[in-house]
Motif scaffolding. Structure first.
Motif, PDB file in Angstrom:
ATOM      1  N   ARG A  62     -42.085 -68.469 -38.880  1.00 49.92           N
ATOM      2  CA  ARG A  62     -41.352 -67.441 -38.512  1.00 49.92           C
ATOM      3  C   ARG A  62     -39.823 -67.774 -38.672  1.00 49.92           C
ATOM      4  O   ARG A  62     -39.177 -66.874 -38.603  1.00 49.92           O
ATOM      5  CB  ARG A  62     -41.656 -67.261 -36.825  1.00 49.92           C
ATOM      6  CG  ARG A  62     -42.898 -66.889 -36.425  1.00 49.92           C
ATOM      7  CD  ARG A  62     -43.292 -65.627 -36.919  1.00 49.92           C
ATOM      8  NE  ARG A  62     -42.692 -64.401 -36.110  1.00 49.92           N
ATOM      9  CZ  ARG A  62     -42.762 -63.278 -36.475  1.00 49.92           C
ATOM     10  NH1 ARG A  62     -43.765 -62.890 -37.218  1.00 49.92           N
ATOM     11  NH2 ARG A  62     -42.213 -62.381 -36.023  1.00 49.92           N
ATOM     12  N   SER A  86     -36.847 -68.395 -30.456  1.00 54.92           N
ATOM     13  CA  SER A  86     -37.874 -67.573 -30.572  1.00 54.92           C
ATOM     14  C   SER A  86     -37.940 -66.538 -29.452  1.00 54.92           C
ATOM     15  O   SER A  86     -37.524 -66.649 -28.201  1.00 54.92           O
ATOM     16  CB  SER A  86     -39.074 -68.574 -30.591  1.00 54.92           C
ATOM     17  OG  SER A  86     -39.459 -69.102 -29.302  1.00 54.92           O
ATOM     18  N   ASP A 111     -42.524 -63.828 -31.875  1.00 50.90           N
ATOM     19  CA  ASP A 111     -42.410 -65.135 -32.608  1.00 50.90           C
ATOM     20  C   ASP A 111     -43.618 -66.176 -32.125  1.00 50.90           C
ATOM     21  O   ASP A 111     -44.318 -66.725 -32.816  1.00 50.90           O
ATOM     22  CB  ASP A 111     -40.967 -65.894 -32.723  1.00 50.90           C
ATOM     23  CG  ASP A 111     -40.169 -65.035 -33.351  1.00 50.90           C
ATOM     24  OD1 ASP A 111     -40.437 -64.317 -34.385  1.00 50.90           O
ATOM     25  OD2 ASP A 111     -38.706 -65.286 -32.937  1.00 50.90           O
TER      26      ASP A 111
END
Ligand code: 73E
Length: 827
Positions: free
Chosen positions: A39, A46, A50
């Motif tokens: 990712r 994140s 994600d």
């Protein structure tokens, strides 16, 4: 050109692919690697999406080694495999299922917790791929789960719709459809292979040519599209096997036209591209109704041609002797939707591979088998010959020849029985191609999906064919996967079962029989009842969070979830609710005398099916009034959560007390929801229809609430003339329920709103709901009586679970293998 094979020298490159270590540490490491490298984000930065993607990728990584091995094995082994051709796969969420299959559920939870994450929050982000309408698509998903679990080599072929079944919302109680953009955030489960795209042709004309003194025909198509395969893993449960589901996506052969674009005509520049890509754009939101649309035929041919070519040209070895094709594959036709594959295989064998017609026909007849899923005559697909000839001219020629030769055989057998010839012709009098007939003539076997359905198929829908082809017709009763619909959906019950009879039952569901003696064990009953109560609370929580509903703890949960269709008779259920409400508000019964019940509906109506949409409106309207009327004292509640789908089913099914399976006898081919409910300890109120018949036989009359006419009674009533008004006059509860709706009690005093529903029932009632009302109401009284005896009810519920092992889709698969596929025994 064939790509050159790599010649590795590094030891790692020749070693078998390995999976990450199945420990919390191993999982954490892999998860973070996927988050960072896959990712491109740090954990601290994140997004929830994600994390979901990284978690999915991690689970995939654990499956990868097995998948690669199974793909290799299936390519090298010369054994026979099943190619399941289905326009629909209603998969449901993948993450939980794949964690379950790999046995990683706990490790993954701990690993995420160690990363400071709650796996439940991550899991909730998954959007289910709704690539199916209902039972037919869900059946395909159950079947591929079972085949993987049984270790049977299988490839599922279908369409990767960009938009699945529409998302249903209600506005003022009426259905409003929204596009299901399930791919908008990407899909972590698919492996696209644009480099392996197949070219699929359409249109144009045919011409004859001289091939060394033999006159042959060939197709000069007018346009083509690319079919891009997207592969999905289909893991078996705890057996390290992973099969493949290959869904095709349409792409334009050429991107857009740069010259036109530069000249400023932007729309024209992308016209061809848009046209091509529309083919896999959206799932037809129809269930059990034919949809005579050109785009639908394009979809069907698109995925079937790509699949056949994939198997014949890529999976089989280059030098494969095609006369032996039946030793390698059986193409199972999931309803008529893929039947265009029959002339397509003929075209491939004759036109492309140069086989003689007779040899090709002999191969084709062995390579296909056909499953019929309906009895509604209007639902059997037919394609107008002008449409078919325009889109697939060579296929129409092939179909004509198949029909000519078939009718010659019929004449040989029966002489010039022109009536019979007309009845059996694949080409209808108006020139349309009857796809079910084509499938029946070409298929090595034809099966219905429940005993009664298969019998009616032989006796009423295709009797001439049954006589002509002795032994061709068979039955395989549907089933459902216990992995998703017991273990995942009902962990509490699963734990109780394992504690009671030990492990192993999930792949050997007949073992549920061992629970039978415990129906008489008071402490087991208590444990069973508390699992049910916990499942109800879990559903209540879900419905509250999802829709703001409240579910009363003490209520019986009475559930009817399935597509909205008149033959399924949601109106029958609704009339009964209205009559109970009417009895209370008119003072005929006091609320205290009424068994407290919450009625749960879940149903999507096809967007073009006006009556079905009106019925949805009426259910919501009744709910609104009943739920807020103080005179009811909270004894009755009607809940209709929108957008019923697999994810919601996994909550609703384990919580239900009563399962409503109330179609008019002879109309529901099988049903599979009925099986899911029985396996989760709901009692069924149902007609003698579809697989209800077998459920009742297995669980016992005393544990099933049967009502309504039998199929022969329905046939007799239809013959002698059905007058719904007679049944209204004979039942004053029915009369006053209808009157209440007509009075506008559920439409702010405006009786006209639901007049079309009421008058359709009173004057036509095509599915005889009114004829079965009295019997239905009586059966509901028996439901109340048994429910009042908690111990007796729980006993019956336990026996439903114990005696429903037959409805595992593993058993269905064994039956297909024995009766139809004759694939080698499972190791
Ligand atoms: O009875 C169900 C059956 O359980 C039947 O109505 C359903 O298939 C289930 C699985 O066998 C079904 N769906 C369709 N036809 N029968 C259908 C038809 C056209 C488009 C989409 C689905």
């Amino acid at each position: 050109s064939t790509p050159s094979r790599p010649q590795p020298t590094h030891p790692l490159a020749v070693a078998p692919v390995t999976a990450p270590e199945a420990t919390v540490d191993g999982f954490v490491e892999q998860f973070l690697r996927n988050l960072n490298n896959g990712r491109g984000v740090a954990l601290s930065a994140s997004t929830p999406n994600d994390r979901y993607f990284a978690l999915a990728a991690t689970v995939r990584d654990y499956l990868m080694a097995r998948w690669l091995e199974d793909v290799r094995r299936q390519r090298t082994a010369q054994s026979k495999g099943v190619a399941y051709l289905s326009a629909e796969y209603l998969l449901g969420r993948q993450l939980d299922n794949n964690l379950l299959a790999t046995g990683l559920t706990e490790i993954a939870g701990e690993a995420l917790a160690a990363c400071g994450l709650d796996i439940d929050e991550v899991r909730a982000l998954e959007i289910e791929p709704g690539l199916g309408n209902g039972g037919l698509g869900r059946l395909a998903a159950c079947f591929i789960d079972s085949l993987a679990t049984m270790g049977v080599p299988n490839i599922g072929y279908g369409i990767r719709y960009e938009y699945g079944i529409f998302r249903q919302t209600f506005v003022d109680g009426q259905q409003v459809e929204q596009a299901d953009s399930w791919l908008s955030l990407g899909s972590p489960w698919e492996f696209p292979h644009p480099e392996a795209a197949q070219t699929i042709s359409f249109g144009g004309h045919t011409e004859t040519y001289d091939d060394d003194g033999v006159v042959r025909s060939r197709w000069i198509p007018a346009w083509n599209v690319q079919a891009v395969p997207h592969n999905y893993m289909v893991p078996g449960y705890h057996n390290g096997r992973v099969n493949t589901l290959r869904l095709w996506s349409a792409q334009a052969t050429q991107g857009f036209d740069l010259r036109t674009f530069n000249s400023g005509d932007y729309q024209e520049a992308v016209r061809a591209q848009t046209y091509a890509e529309n083919i896999s754009k959206v799932l037809y939101p129809e269930d059990s109704t034919p949809q005579g649309k050109e785009l639908r035929l394009q979809q069907q041919y698109f995925f079937v041609a790509a699949s056949i070519s994939d198997f014949v040209n890529l999976i089989l070895p280059r030098d494969f002797d095609l006369t032996r094709l039946p030793e390698r594959v059986i193409f199972q036709l999931n309803d008529t939707h893929p039947v265009i594959g029959v002339p397509e295989l003929m075209r491939v064998l004759v036109d492309e591979k140069g086989l003689e017609w007779d040899a090709a026909w002999a191969i084709t007849r062995e390579c296909f088998a056909y499953t019929c899923h309906t009895l509604l005559p209007e639902a059997l697909e037919v394609w107008p010959s002008d449409l078919l000839g325009r889109l697939l001219p060579r296929h129409l020629e092939i179909i004509y020849r198949i029909n000519d030769e078939f009718l010659d055989e019929v004449r040989e057998r029966y002489g010039d029985d022109e009536d019979r010839i007309r009845r059996m012709s694949i080409i209808a009098p108006d020139g349309a191609v009857r796809m079910a007939f084509l499938a029946t003539v070409a298929g090595s076997k034809v099966n219905g999906v429940a005993e009664l359905h298969s019998q009616l198929l032989r006796e009423k829908v295709l009797p001439d064919f049954d006589e002509f082809f002795p032994g061709k017709f068979t039955n395989v009763t549907n089933g459902v996967t216990p992995r998703r619909f017991v273990k995942l959906a009902n962990p509490g019950l699963s734990r109780l079962i394992t504690d009671t009879i030990g492990p192993g039952w999930l792949t050997d569901l007949d073992r549920l029989r061992e629970l039978e003696p415990f129906a008489d064990d008071a402490s087991f009953r208590q444990a069973f009842a508390s699992v049910k109560a916990a499942n109800k609370r879990a559903l209540a929580k879900t419905l509250h969070a999802r829709d703001g509903f409240t579910v009363d703890d003490g209520h019986m949960l009475d559930v009817m979830v399935k597509r909205l269709h008149e033959y399924k008779r949601q109106t029958l259920k609704l009339l009964h609710i209205v009559s109970q409400y009417d009895a209370i508000v008119s003072g005929r019964v006091s609320p205290a005398e009424v068994t407290p019940r919450t009625f749960v509906f879940g149903a999507k109506a096809a967007p073009g099916y006006a009556m079905a949409k009106r019925i949805i409106h009426l259910i919501n309207a009744v709910g609104e009034v009943v739920n807020s009327d103080p005179r009811v004292e909270g004894r009755l509640a009607v809940l209709f959560p929108p957008n019923y789908n697999v994810t919601l089913a996994e909550r609703v099914v384990p919580a239900a007390d009563l399962s409503e399976q109330i179609s008019l006898a002879g109309k529901e081919a099988s049903g599979t929801g009925n099986m899911k409910f029985a396996l989760n300890g709901a009692l069924t109120i149902g007609t003698d229809d579809g697989a209800n018949v077998e459920i009742r036989q297995l669980v016992g009359d005393e544990n099933f609430f049967l009502f309504g006419m039998t199929e022969p009674e329905v046939a007799t009533l239809a013959e002698t003339g059905y007058h719904p008004i007679d049944f209204v006059r004979a039942d004053e509860n029915l009369q006053s329920a209808l009157d209440l709706i007509s009075s506008g009690a559920f439409s702010c005093g405006d009786g006209s709103v639901f007049e079309p529903v009421v008058s359709n029932l009173v004057h036509h009632d095509p599915f005889m709901a009114l004829a079965d009302f009295t019997s239905y109401a009586a059966a509901q009284q028996k439901v109340d009586a048994l429910y009042a005896d908690t111990e007796a009810w729980t006993r019956s519920a336990i026996l439903n679970v114990a005696r429903s092992g037959f409805f595992s889709s593993d058993r269905s698969m064994r039956d297909y293998i024995d009766r139809i596929w004759h694939t080698p025994p499972v190791r």
